[in-house]
Structures are given as C-alpha cells and as structure tokens.
Scaffold this active site. Structure first.
Site, PDB file in Angstrom:
ATOM      1  N   HIS A  17      31.709  42.725   1.684  1.00  0.00           N
ATOM      2  CA  HIS A  17      32.099  42.081   2.954  1.00  0.00           C
ATOM      3  C   HIS A  17      30.845  41.473   3.570  1.00  0.00           C
ATOM      4  CE1 HIS A  17      34.749  42.163   6.745  1.00  0.00           C
ATOM      5  NE2 HIS A  17      33.667  41.459   7.038  1.00  0.00           N
ATOM      6  N   HIS A  19      29.085  37.965   5.743  1.00  0.00           N
ATOM      7  CA  HIS A  19      29.161  36.673   6.448  1.00  0.00           C
ATOM      8  C   HIS A  19      27.880  35.897   6.192  1.00  0.00           C
ATOM      9  CE1 HIS A  19      32.699  37.818   8.890  1.00  0.00           C
ATOM     10  NE2 HIS A  19      32.193  39.031   8.765  1.00  0.00           N
ATOM     11  N   LEU A  20      28.012  34.737   5.557  1.00  0.00           N
ATOM     12  CA  LEU A  20      26.820  33.908   5.284  1.00  0.00           C
ATOM     13  C   LEU A  20      26.691  32.741   6.249  1.00  0.00           C
ATOM     14  CD1 LEU A  20      26.624  33.768   1.373  1.00  0.00           C
ATOM     15  CD2 LEU A  20      25.205  35.089   2.966  1.00  0.00           C
ATOM     16  N   ARG A  21      27.771  32.429   6.990  1.00  0.00           N
ATOM     17  CA  ARG A  21      27.743  31.308   7.951  1.00  0.00           C
ATOM     18  C   ARG A  21      27.437  29.978   7.246  1.00  0.00           C
ATOM     19  NH1 ARG A  21      30.124  34.990  11.226  1.00  0.00           N
ATOM     20  NH2 ARG A  21      28.700  36.189  12.475  1.00  0.00           N
ATOM     21  N   ASN A  45      35.496  33.086   7.756  1.00  0.00           N
ATOM     22  CA  ASN A  45      35.672  32.746   9.187  1.00  0.00           C
ATOM     23  C   ASN A  45      34.549  31.837   9.692  1.00  0.00           C
ATOM     24  OD1 ASN A  45      33.846  34.926   9.030  1.00  0.00           O
ATOM     25  ND2 ASN A  45      34.289  35.578  11.118  1.00  0.00           N
ATOM     26  N   LYS A 103      41.818  36.790   3.227  1.00  0.00           N
ATOM     27  CA  LYS A 103      41.440  37.587   4.399  1.00  0.00           C
ATOM     28  C   LYS A 103      42.427  37.385   5.535  1.00  0.00           C
ATOM     29  CE  LYS A 103      38.859  40.171   7.067  1.00  0.00           C
ATOM     30  NZ  LYS A 103      37.495  40.038   7.537  1.00  0.00           N
ATOM     31  N   HIS A 140      41.421  42.705   8.454  1.00  0.00           N
ATOM     32  CA  HIS A 140      40.689  43.130   9.659  1.00  0.00           C
ATOM     33  C   HIS A 140      41.686  43.982  10.446  1.00  0.00           C
ATOM     34  CE1 HIS A 140      37.590  42.670  12.894  1.00  0.00           C
ATOM     35  NE2 HIS A 140      38.594  43.266  13.502  1.00  0.00           N
ATOM     36  N   HIS A 178      35.882  47.348   6.891  1.00  0.00           N
ATOM     37  CA  HIS A 178      35.027  48.037   7.885  1.00  0.00           C
ATOM     38  C   HIS A 178      35.786  49.102   8.691  1.00  0.00           C
ATOM     39  CE1 HIS A 178      36.870  44.787  10.127  1.00  0.00           C
ATOM     40  NE2 HIS A 178      36.004  43.888   9.752  1.00  0.00           N
ATOM     41  N   ASP A 251      29.437  43.913   6.205  1.00  0.00           N
ATOM     42  CA  ASP A 251      29.840  43.117   7.369  1.00  0.00           C
ATOM     43  C   ASP A 251      28.607  42.584   8.080  1.00  0.00           C
ATOM     44  OD1 ASP A 251      31.530  41.777   9.054  1.00  0.00           O
ATOM     45  OD2 ASP A 251      32.055  43.514  10.266  1.00  0.00           O
ATOM     46  N   HIS A 255      24.400  36.485  14.388  1.00  0.00           N
ATOM     47  CA  HIS A 255      24.634  35.600  15.542  1.00  0.00           C
ATOM     48  C   HIS A 255      23.274  35.371  16.188  1.00  0.00           C
ATOM     49  CE1 HIS A 255      29.054  35.845  15.875  1.00  0.00           C
ATOM     50  NE2 HIS A 255      28.932  37.101  15.487  1.00  0.00           N
ATOM     51  N   ALA A 267      30.429  39.531  18.817  1.00  0.00           N
ATOM     52  CA  ALA A 267      30.456  40.757  18.014  1.00  0.00           C
ATOM     53  C   ALA A 267      29.842  40.486  16.657  1.00  0.00           C
ATOM     54  CB  ALA A 267      31.902  41.219  17.838  1.00  0.00           C
TER      55      ALA A 267
HETATM   56  O1  DOR Z   1      31.424  42.358  14.289  1.00  0.00           O
HETATM   57  C1  DOR Z   1      32.019  41.516  13.645  1.00  0.00           C
HETATM   58  N1  DOR Z   1      31.488  40.296  13.425  1.00  0.00           N
HETATM   59  N2  DOR Z   1      33.229  41.804  13.153  1.00  0.00           N
HETATM   60  C2  DOR Z   1      33.982  40.879  12.570  1.00  0.00           C
HETATM   61  O2  DOR Z   1      35.070  41.197  12.181  1.00  0.00           O
HETATM   62  C3  DOR Z   1      33.519  39.486  12.451  1.00  0.00           C
HETATM   63  C4  DOR Z   1      32.074  39.392  12.497  1.00  0.00           C
HETATM   64  C5  DOR Z   1      31.585  37.984  12.703  1.00  0.00           C
HETATM   65  O3  DOR Z   1      32.045  37.094  12.000  1.00  0.00           O
HETATM   66  O4  DOR Z   1      30.747  37.785  13.567  1.00  0.00           O
HETATM   67 ZN    ZN Z   2      33.337  40.700   8.909  1.00  0.00          ZN
END
Ligand code: DOR
Ligand code: ZN
Length: 352
Positions: A17, A19-21, A45, A103, A140, A178, A251, A255, A267
C-alpha cells in the site's frame, strides 16, 4: 537468555500500500521505495484519480522511467473504483498484467476520494467479475458518514458494508487496508481465506494519545485515525504473529508540511524512508524476528498470487541510532518524514 540477533537476511520486502503521487513529489520520494522494496501496490488516488486503464498505463510508464538502473522494483497498478468504472478497463488491465487490484474508497473518506463510492451494492455486478481475473478488491474500510464517531468508523463500516459484500461474493479476494482495530483483526481471523489485511508501521507504533501529546501533532494525523492502546496492541499482535492473512502496507502518504500544518490539515504519514527499519525494531521488541519475513516479504505476494522477490535483503541492528532525514525538500516545499519519537537502530539493504 537468548542471544541478541544483530542481523538477518530475508527475501526482499514488498509494500502492499503505497502513495507515490505525481510530479514534483514523486521524483523526490520514490527512491526511498524502489531502493528498499521489490514491488509495491500503487494507490490510484491522484488529484485526477486513476479510473481508466489508459491512465494506469501512463502512470505505470512514468513510475518505471524513474527507477534508477540496478533496481528491479515493479509497480503493481490499481484502478480507483468509481460509479463510472467500466468492466472493459478491468479486463484490459488484467490482460496486460500490470493491473493488480481495484481500490474502493467510500466517497469523501480521505485524500482525493471525492469520486469514490456512495453505495457499494450498486457495484456488485462489476465486483462479481473480479475473482475470475484474480484481481482483489482493496478496501479503505471506514465509513464516510460524519455522524459516526471518528473512532468507531472502521468497526461501523465492517458491520454495515464489508459483511454484506463478503456474503454476497464469498470468492472475492478482499484486502482491508491499513487496519487499526481489534474488530478488524478478529474479522480477518474469523473470515474465509479470501480475506486479508495490510498494516502500517505507524499504526503499530502510535495510539490516540500520541496524536495529542502536549499539543496537536499534525504529522501523526492519518486515515484511519490512530486508535486506543488496546487496538494498537491487537493489530501489533496480528502483524508479529506471522499469520499469512496480515502483511505490510506502509500507506506512506506524503503531503507538503504547509498542507498538514494548517487549519484543516491533510491526513497522511510519509514513512517510506524508515518504515522497514522501525518494523524490524518492532519485531525485535516483540521477540518475533522469526516472523518478519512472513509479514514483509511473503504473505502479501502469496495472497496476490505473485512471485516472491528473487533478491535478498539484509537487516542489521546498529549500536548507534541511525540518522534519517527529518524532512525532504521538494521545490520550495517540505515533507516531514515519520518520526515516532524514539531512535531507530535497524537498517536494511537489498543484496545483489
Ligand atoms: O492517511 C491517509 N492518507 N490515509 C489514506 O487513506 C489516504 C492517504 C493519502 O492519500 O494521503
Ligand atoms: Zn493509503
């Protein structure tokens, strides 16, 4: 007394899991993943979520182009389930071999989930096609209903949504992403073999007191929110047990600091640089280093029906605390690296 283990070699881990953005963040943060893991499930996402297979293919190529030579990292792509999702995109993706999961975000539950699902029962027809394609549904697992207490949203969602979905399509492979509660651990343990869960490093370390320790800690704010101590202990027991239904999904979710340290902070916890070291440390503390390989290198691949990585990784315990960057610079912005508030002694490297 047992002799202290100072190093172990195991199959190179995967991150189930991640996130690479997008640019410019991806360029700065991705090296922490491709230099530590063999494969990772890439979350869809993005600001413009990856709903079509063509978008997943484009993102896949971008990710591949950023891997430095010498690394064998494989991105495992996912599609964002939305009411506009078409079966053809899933068929094409599965046929190509690059699509590994779908997802499911409840609408509005977290970052960029505004095109998520309002009512999953409307999607059952589509989801019934997944088992034959060996494509799991990643959930999720939190209700987006803001009337439900935030600490109860995971358990509530299990009862309201997951039970019904599971009963309707027993052969669907489901990963509860998660997980943060004893309720989810118990559910996974009691459910059929098609049900598994990912667990993050931060949910093994933090409880809800840490979020408010001497003040509000925006860098400990994530979704699902960290819970009471009894839940952290239950999740930690599940991870360190070696049980094949639980595997690491960091996860890691970067940010910019200015978006987290704000009147309405985002988050997400960015843990790619040190999650594996802290995980090894946790397994050592819990006398479970013999189960580390199951949790980070074997269980996930088996559940997804994928091969184990062909390389080995060496984990070493150092006497002195290991330094890691406290923040990563991206253009003029900064991204804070997860810091649980105590030193790190374990380091890992992929052996060639
Ligand atoms: O804390 C989180 N950040 N939970 C998520 O489900 C998404 C993630 C995000 O993409 O920032
Ligand atoms: Zn996530």
């Amino acid at each position: 007394m047992q002799e202290e283990i100072k190093s172990i070699e195991i199959i190179t881990p995967d991150d189930w899991h991640l996130h690479l953005r997008e640019s410019p963040i991806i360029e700065s943060i991705f090296p922490y993943s491709f230099s530590n893991y063999g494969k990772a499930i890439i979350m869809p996402n993005l600001e413009n979520p990856i709903i079509k297979f063509s978008q997943a293919m484009e993102y896949y190529k971008k990710i591949k182009s950023l891997i430095t030579s010498g690394y064998k990292f494989e991105p495992l792509m996912t599609l964002f389930l939305s009411e506009e999702t078409r079966a053809i995109d899933i068929y094409e993706g599965a046929k190509s071999g690059i699509l590994k999961a779908i997802k499911f975000y409840p609408e509005g539950v977290t970052t960029n989930s505004y095109r998520g699902i309002k009512d999953i029962s409307k999607m059952y027809n589509l989801l019934e096609k997944l088992p034959d394609l060996n494509i799991p549904l990643l959930i999720h697992g939190e209700t987006a209903n803001s009337k439900v207490d935030i600490y109860d949203r995971e358990a509530y969602f299990l009862e309201q949504t997951v039970y019904k979905l599971r009963n309707k399509i027993p052969e669907l492979k489901i990963v509860l992403e998660h997980i943060t509660t004893k309720d989810s651990v118990d559910y996974i343990l009691e459910n059929n073999i098609n049900t598994a869960a990912t667990i993050t490093a931060h949910h093994l370390i933090l409880n809800r007191n840490n979020l408010f320790d001497e003040g509000l800690r925006p860098h400990y704010f994530c979704r699902p929110i960290v819970k009471r101590e009894k839940h952290r202990i239950a999740v930690r027991k599940a991870a360190t047990s070696g049980n094949s239904k639980f595997f690491l999904g960091t996860d890691s979710a970067p940010h910019f600091d200015h978006n987290k340290e704000s009147s309405c902070g985002c988050a997400g916890i960015f843990s790619a640089p040190n999650a594996l070291g802290y995980i090894a440390q946790i397994f050592e503390e819990d006398s479970a280093l013999n189960n580390l390989e199951n949790f980070i290198s074997i269980n996930g691949a088996k559940f997804y029906n994928l091969s184990l990585n062909s390389t080995l990784s060496k984990f070493t315990k150092f006497k002195e605390a290991i330094e890691y960057p406290s923040k990563i610079k991206v253009g003029k912005g900064l991204i804070t690296v997860f810091n649980p508030g105590y030193p790190l002694y374990w380091k890992n490297e992929i052996l060639n």
